[in-house]
Scaffold this active site. Structure first.
Site, mmCIF file in Angstrom:
data_model
loop_
_atom_site.group_PDB
_atom_site.id
_atom_site.type_symbol
_atom_site.label_atom_id
_atom_site.label_comp_id
_atom_site.label_asym_id
_atom_site.label_seq_id
_atom_site.Cartn_x
_atom_site.Cartn_y
_atom_site.Cartn_z
ATOM 1 N N ASP A 110 0.814 -1.210 0.000
ATOM 2 C CA ASP A 110 0.000 0.000 0.000
ATOM 3 C C ASP A 110 0.852 1.265 0.000
ATOM 4 O OD1 ASP A 110 -2.366 -1.401 0.044
ATOM 5 O OD2 ASP A 110 -2.640 -1.263 2.214
ATOM 6 N N TYR A 164 6.935 -10.155 6.404
ATOM 7 C CA TYR A 164 6.779 -8.727 6.645
ATOM 8 C C TYR A 164 7.360 -8.372 8.008
ATOM 9 C CZ TYR A 164 3.716 -7.934 2.631
ATOM 10 O OH TYR A 164 3.215 -7.810 1.351
#
Length: 304
Positions: free
Chosen positions: A64, A128
């Site tokens: 994002d 992540y």
């Protein structure tokens, strides 16, 4: 239109990194909008390769706006004109870096891969990293070099033991609907979370010694794939546990509720603390990857 007579098409896997602050995510933004994605810059640089067919990057992992990548991946095809041999991976990476027009993007390394390789579908693991810092009571107390690279919490400390206990409820195969934001293109919400860890960071090299009130923390999550904003929602819930707003057992209740609109799971951790750390591929044998692979970029998934 088919390949030009005598032309050679080569497929490459490239690893690249970026600071996401200036971008509307990694995906290209088409049209005349002012927003721009990392992919826009990659494909603009690839025009200088003079491929017979325009080069398109197929990105492994969407990120994002504001999210960073220590190491993302993509595949691309380069079709050279008749009589011209394929670029070596080293030349390809050097050429792309030379023509990239944004300083916050860098090609790390490139490899030749089979023509049917797919950077997104072939990935067997994604990890992540989410960075937190405690003890930051005002925004101006955080180093200018760390702003937009971590989530600054006013709290002086976190109950890390409780966070680690809560994270155990997320491990394994579950329906993660409760941690999925609206707008996900995924057709299913079952995922397998292989690893979820909470650990202290030894300290940022960008923080002065006299600022020892600040403590940095790393949260890491590994899965083959994640739902839309799943990592940021899980992070927010674990932080709520660390701050004492939730008990570890309540995380299991949230998970089993499959309700993404609950008070705690609806909160999304800020994008700027999130980094895509690595993408692994288990379908590529070492013989398919010429050259030395940097230790920081594990290409072969050892669990595959």
């Amino acid at each position: 239109m088919g390949p030009a007579a005598g032309s050679v098409t080569a497929r490459y896997l490239v690893y690249f990194q970026y600071l996401g602050t200036d971008f509307n995510g990694v995906a290209a933004i088409r049209g005349c909008q002012r927003a721009v994605g990392v992919q826009n810059y990659l494909e603009e640089a690839a025009k200088r390769l003079n491929s017979v067919v325009p080069v398109k990057f197929t990105i492994s992992s969407r990120t994002d706006a504001g999210v960073h990548a220590l190491c993302n991946a993509a595949h691309l095809d380069v079709q050279r004109r008749s009589g011209q041999p394929p670029f070596s991976p080293e030349v390809l990476a050097e050429a792309l870096n030379a023509h990239l027009k944004h300083p916050a993007i860098r090609i790390v390394q490139a490899f030749r891969v089979p023509g049917d390789f797919h950077a997104r579908h072939a990935a067997t693991s994604r990890t992540y990293l989410y960075r937190l810092v405690t003890g930051c009571h005002r925004p101006d107390q955080l180093s200018v070099f760390e702003r937009n690279r971590c989530w600054a919490l006013r709290a002086g400390c976190l109950d890390v033991d409780a966070m680690q206990a809560a994270a155990q409820h997320l491990l394994g195969t579950h329906d993660f609907s409760a941690f999925q934001s609206a707008g996900s293109p995924a057709t299913g919400s079952v995922r397998t979370l292989r690893r979820a860890s909470v650990s202290p960071d030894p300290g940022s090299p960008f923080v002065l010694a006299q600022e020892n009130r600040l403590q940095f923390w790393n949260l890491e999550f590994e899965s083959q794939s994640f739902l839309y904003r799943q990592v940021r929602r899980m992070t927010s819930v674990l932080v709520a546990v660390g701050l004492g707003a939730l008990m570890p057992a309540q995380v299991k209740v949230i998970l089993e509720s499959r309700d993404p609109l609950g008070r705690h799971q609806a909160r999304v951790a800020p994008a700027h603390g999130l980094f895509l750390k690595s993408v692994l591929y288990g379908s590529l044998g070492k013989s398919s990857l010429p050259g030395k692979v940097p230790a920081c970029i594990p290409l072969i998934d050892p669990s595959s």
